[in-house]
Design an enzyme around this catalytic site. Sequence first.
Site, short mmCIF file in Angstrom:
data_model
loop_
_atom_site.label_atom_id
_atom_site.label_comp_id
_atom_site.label_asym_id
_atom_site.label_seq_id
_atom_site.Cartn_x
_atom_site.Cartn_y
_atom_site.Cartn_z
N GLY A 165 0.83 -1.20 0.00
CA GLY A 165 0.00 0.00 0.00
C GLY A 165 0.86 1.25 0.00
N GLY B 111 0.72 5.75 1.06
CA GLY B 111 0.01 6.89 1.62
C GLY B 111 0.56 8.17 1.05
N GLY B 112 0.27 9.28 1.72
CA GLY B 112 0.70 10.57 1.19
C GLY B 112 2.20 10.75 1.17
N PHE B 113 2.91 10.08 2.09
CA PHE B 113 4.34 10.36 2.22
C PHE B 113 5.24 9.16 1.95
CE2 PHE B 113 2.19 13.52 4.81
CZ PHE B 113 2.79 14.67 4.35
N GLY B 114 4.68 8.03 1.57
CA GLY B 114 5.54 6.89 1.32
C GLY B 114 4.75 5.64 1.02
N LYS C 59 8.85 0.13 5.11
CA LYS C 59 8.28 1.44 4.86
C LYS C 59 9.37 2.34 4.30
CE LYS C 59 5.13 3.19 7.53
NZ LYS C 59 4.33 3.75 8.65
N ASP D 15 -3.14 10.60 16.41
CA ASP D 15 -3.91 10.19 15.23
C ASP D 15 -4.52 8.81 15.48
OD1 ASP D 15 -5.04 10.51 12.73
OD2 ASP D 15 -3.29 9.74 11.65
#
Length: 305
Positions: free
Chosen positions: A28, A30-33, A50, A144
């Site tokens: 998967g 996300g916005g940063f990696g 990651k 978060d």
Amino acid sequence: MAAPLNCELVQLKEGEEIGKFAVMKKLGEGGFGAVYMVKDKDNDELHALKVESMAEPLQMLKLEVVVLMELNRTERPRHFCEIFGKGQKHNFNYLVMTLVGKSLQDLRTTSPLRRFSMGTALSVGQQCLEAIMDLHQIGYLHRDIKPANYTVGRRIIAEERKVYMLDFGMARKYIKDDGTLRNPRKLAGFRGTVKYAPIACHIQREQCRKDDIESWLYMVVELIRGHLPWRNISDPKDVGQKKKDCRKEKYKELFGGCPRKLMEVFPILDNGKFFDTPDYAAITALCKEAIVICGVQEFPYDWEQ
């Protein structure tokens, strides 16, 4: 948050080697990696990798490494991934960690009723609260808390009942090096996810430990009911107002269908001040009492059946 337009996501190919780890497939992004499944060439064990570009203005992965390293040094990191490798290669930073199973978000949304059974929700909620407490004990707020940031372990290694807390890119250390608590800033930017963020976020107030638990409570309610009262509201200000309303005269809109014991969590939080340690034991006890009163069983969890 979305990635800045001038920062490309790191893309790795199947078979590419990062140290002693070989990329198997992408899990998967996300916005940063992105996150990949990798195999340790020494023992064939599978892990998660990651990656984050060094050009990314907000270096969230570095903070995640710091937090996980501190957690791994504790006596019993009950709900956290183990680190198997970290470093830099080419134009990106990387972290190799425990490979986990599906997130609570995915498990809930793919369940037949888009919610968990009462026993599963209350039992999983206790594990999620334990993780928050353990994180707080090393001096960090998560900021978060949400179902997407918790996963269960992999069934193949019989960990489908174990809950892991993930993603510490928005974490903040609330304890100074001398052991004293940091004073709150006069104005704090929004950190978190609007749907689960505490009221403190909506009014730009510095978050503290009880705010993580407020987010936890919203999450547990959603796991039980399948939705939150503000699910169709997009404006953060309106969401914040709805949360305030549900905290007072419209509390039934939030807790309808939930055990009455959960309604006692807010008073516990409201009795605490900014620097106070939340009463984790009392909140855990409420979950345990709710299980007994509702006459439900914790196990097996819904996804085991």
